[in-house]
Design an enzyme around this catalytic site. Sequence first.
Site, PDB file in Angstrom:
ATOM      1  N   LYS A 152       0.838  -1.202   0.000  1.00 49.69           N
ATOM      2  CA  LYS A 152       0.000   0.000   0.000  1.00 49.69           C
ATOM      3  C   LYS A 152       0.870   1.248   0.000  1.00 49.69           C
ATOM      4  CE  LYS A 152      -1.900   2.688   3.083  1.00 49.69           C
ATOM      5  NZ  LYS A 152      -1.920   3.943   2.323  1.00 49.69           N
ATOM      6  N   GLU A 227       9.489   0.819  10.963  1.00 47.82           N
ATOM      7  CA  GLU A 227      10.484   1.889  10.764  1.00 47.82           C
ATOM      8  C   GLU A 227       9.753   3.186  11.023  1.00 47.82           C
ATOM      9  OE1 GLU A 227      13.539   1.378  10.374  1.00 47.82           O
ATOM     10  OE2 GLU A 227      13.862  -0.478   9.272  1.00 47.82           O
ATOM     11  N   CYS A 261      13.214  10.638   7.779  1.00 52.65           N
ATOM     12  CA  CYS A 261      13.239  10.095   9.145  1.00 52.65           C
ATOM     13  C   CYS A 261      14.634  10.189   9.742  1.00 52.65           C
ATOM     14  CB  CYS A 261      12.751   8.663   9.125  1.00 52.65           C
ATOM     15  SG  CYS A 261      13.617   7.679   7.920  1.00 52.65           S
ATOM     16  N   GLU A 353       9.464  15.555  16.274  1.00 44.23           N
ATOM     17  CA  GLU A 353       9.886  15.419  14.885  1.00 44.23           C
ATOM     18  C   GLU A 353       9.113  16.430  14.040  1.00 44.23           C
ATOM     19  OE1 GLU A 353       8.629  11.889  12.700  1.00 44.23           O
ATOM     20  OE2 GLU A 353      10.643  11.743  11.848  1.00 44.23           O
TER      21      GLU A 353
HETATM   22  P1  NAD Z   1       1.820   7.870   8.560  1.00 44.72           P
HETATM   23  O1  NAD Z   1       2.066   7.023   9.754  1.00 44.72           O
HETATM   24  O2  NAD Z   1       0.723   8.861   8.644  1.00 44.72           O
HETATM   25  O3  NAD Z   1       1.467   6.965   7.298  1.00 44.72           O
HETATM   26  C1  NAD Z   1       2.327   5.963   6.816  1.00 44.72           C
HETATM   27  C2  NAD Z   1       1.524   4.945   6.040  1.00 44.72           C
HETATM   28  O4  NAD Z   1       0.629   4.287   6.939  1.00 44.72           O
HETATM   29  C3  NAD Z   1       0.648   5.532   4.929  1.00 44.72           C
HETATM   30  O5  NAD Z   1       0.650   4.666   3.832  1.00 44.72           O
HETATM   31  C4  NAD Z   1      -0.726   5.580   5.586  1.00 44.72           C
HETATM   32  O6  NAD Z   1      -1.772   5.504   4.652  1.00 44.72           O
HETATM   33  C5  NAD Z   1      -0.680   4.330   6.446  1.00 44.72           C
HETATM   34  N1  NAD Z   1      -1.616   4.350   7.583  1.00 44.72           N
HETATM   35  C6  NAD Z   1      -2.126   5.434   8.230  1.00 44.72           C
HETATM   36  N2  NAD Z   1      -2.967   5.036   9.213  1.00 44.72           N
HETATM   37  C7  NAD Z   1      -2.975   3.681   9.192  1.00 44.72           C
HETATM   38  C8  NAD Z   1      -3.638   2.679   9.970  1.00 44.72           C
HETATM   39  N3  NAD Z   1      -4.442   3.005  10.976  1.00 44.72           N
HETATM   40  N4  NAD Z   1      -3.400   1.390   9.687  1.00 44.72           N
HETATM   41  C9  NAD Z   1      -2.564   1.037   8.698  1.00 44.72           C
HETATM   42  N5  NAD Z   1      -1.919   1.920   7.911  1.00 44.72           N
HETATM   43  C10 NAD Z   1      -2.115   3.238   8.165  1.00 44.72           C
HETATM   44  O7  NAD Z   1       3.209   8.514   8.208  1.00 44.72           O
HETATM   45  P2  NAD Z   1       3.562   9.567   7.043  1.00 44.72           P
HETATM   46  O8  NAD Z   1       3.076  10.890   7.498  1.00 44.72           O
HETATM   47  O9  NAD Z   1       3.120   9.042   5.711  1.00 44.72           O
HETATM   48  O10 NAD Z   1       5.164   9.497   7.051  1.00 44.72           O
HETATM   49  C11 NAD Z   1       5.927  10.265   7.901  1.00 44.72           C
HETATM   50  C12 NAD Z   1       6.464   9.467   9.069  1.00 44.72           C
HETATM   51  O11 NAD Z   1       7.174   8.317   8.609  1.00 44.72           O
HETATM   52  C13 NAD Z   1       7.486  10.230   9.892  1.00 44.72           C
HETATM   53  O12 NAD Z   1       7.247  10.057  11.269  1.00 44.72           O
HETATM   54  C14 NAD Z   1       8.825   9.583   9.516  1.00 44.72           C
HETATM   55  O13 NAD Z   1       9.840   9.716  10.471  1.00 44.72           O
HETATM   56  C15 NAD Z   1       8.417   8.189   9.292  1.00 44.72           C
HETATM   57  N6  NAD Z   1       9.426   7.498   8.466  1.00 44.72           N
HETATM   58  C16 NAD Z   1      10.259   6.581   9.038  1.00 44.72           C
HETATM   59  C17 NAD Z   1      11.230   5.944   8.285  1.00 44.72           C
HETATM   60  C18 NAD Z   1      12.168   4.926   8.889  1.00 44.72           C
HETATM   61  O14 NAD Z   1      12.749   4.182   8.124  1.00 44.72           O
HETATM   62  N7  NAD Z   1      12.304   4.831  10.196  1.00 44.72           N
HETATM   63  C19 NAD Z   1      11.357   6.234   6.937  1.00 44.72           C
HETATM   64  C20 NAD Z   1      10.510   7.173   6.388  1.00 44.72           C
HETATM   65  C21 NAD Z   1       9.531   7.787   7.169  1.00 44.72           C
END
Ligand code: NAD
Length: 451
Positions: A152, A227, A261, A353
């Site tokens: 997804k 992650e 991140c 963050e």
């Molecule tokens: P997010 O958590 O809002 O969404 C991430 C993904 O999860 C999206 O595809 C979203 O549709 C899905 N999602 C949202 N709610 C969900 C649920 N209840 N159940 C299942 N899936 C769900 O994050 P974002 O705003 O898209 O990304 C930013 C965040 O990602 C930041 O906190 C960043 O640090 C983190 N990040 C971490 C890494 C790492 O490798 N550690 C890498 C990139 C980004």
Amino acid sequence: MTDVINPATGEVFTTVPSLDLAATDAAIETAQRAFPAWRAVAPGDRARLLRRFAAVVDQHLEELAELEVRNAGHTIGNARWEAGNVRDVLDYYAGAPERLSGRQIPVAGGLDVTFHEPLGVVGIIVPWNFPMPIAGWGFAPALAAGNTVVLKPAELTPLTAIRLGELALAAELPEGVFTIVPGKGSVVGQRFVTHPAVRKVCFTGSTEVGKSIMAGAADQVKRVTLELGGKSANIVFADADLERAAASAPGSVFDNAGQDCCARSRLLVQESVYDKFLALLEPAVRAFRVTDPAQADAEMGPLISAAHKKTVTSYVEGSDVAFRGSAPESGGWWFPPTVLLAHSTEDRHWREEVFGPVLSVLPFKDEEDAVRLANDTEYGLSGSLWTRDLGRALRVSRAVETGALSVNSHSSVRYWTPFGGMKQSGLGRELGPDALLSFTDVKNVFLAMGD
Ligand code: NAD
């Protein structure tokens, strides 16, 4: 259908389907049906298919990169690297099927061997900040280990994932082995957690959603790799090459408009060189080129969305701004690189963050103080330290609680070395030699010799 917007202009340029629960279930069940045949593909043949997938990605590198510039506002230089990273990760794990060996353990009365069995269907949930690499870090090892994958993409950035799904079919991966399921997190992502046929969820995104996924996965003892967020420190000691450290600091936090991140968003500078270092940093920040991401010399593009710009702005309002760079002012969600002075570790911009081009700065006294401040966070993903003292480099590297550190550089990611977070930045490791095994379970088999 979901609108897809170019963040550099704010304009809708296409739409993609947003799948409902029934369509998600259908995709998962297709992947489940494809699993027995995929796991049975001979190791050499599975390797060949993955190498071919890598080659097809390579042939479409420029197309994928241009798609990402348009959909995510990434600079063209970064987007080319990202598409190349998908190819490289596929090539790397294409070497895995023939090497996925178990062990033979000495026992009396027979033979004891272990197998690394694939799990079944793996669900991969990708955020919007690095749509291509993060997808590849999940699907390449998962497929190599013999699993089928449903993936997804984030609602805001589905285009490159959808294209990669098409390229997999063009490379002749069988139907149902790798399926892209665009849609909402609360519908598609949540179904990956609750559908019993999905045996592992690989999630990259916010710590908040990651925790809910881990809690949900407990119900079926489903495997997870998480992650999550970060608030990484860049520690500059007085004995460091200050010119190099200052020249590279902007890239370590403003790359991808800070939507990284691994962004080194907390700068810790030893107090004896604090003023000197900020004087070196200022011109480097002002020179950081924020412009149309399609231009070859762009160093930073826009933020991903209007809503995200509002969030990032909220961290700067009322804070002590040291200096800022510049950014275009019209069309799209631009934000200038910004350096804030922290006056306490309780400052919101120091603790949370921001996920935007905002750097917070704080002085420290000595090595012990630096380590204490660097570790004063629930996150533990990445970080850097700058010193010419080898002993100090080793001591501080061991003491800082993060999954990936660099000394006198800011690199975090190589596809052949492990990547992931400590503390609330995550669980498990992606990339490198170990990630493959997290897409398998160990089976132990004893064969009796007989009389
Ligand atoms: P997010 O958590 O809002 O969404 C991430 C993904 O999860 C999206 O595809 C979203 O549709 C899905 N999602 C949202 N709610 C969900 C649920 N209840 N159940 C299942 N899936 C769900 O994050 P974002 O705003 O898209 O990304 C930013 C965040 O990602 C930041 O906190 C960043 O640090 C983190 N990040 C971490 C890494 C790492 O490798 N550690 C890498 C990139 C980004």
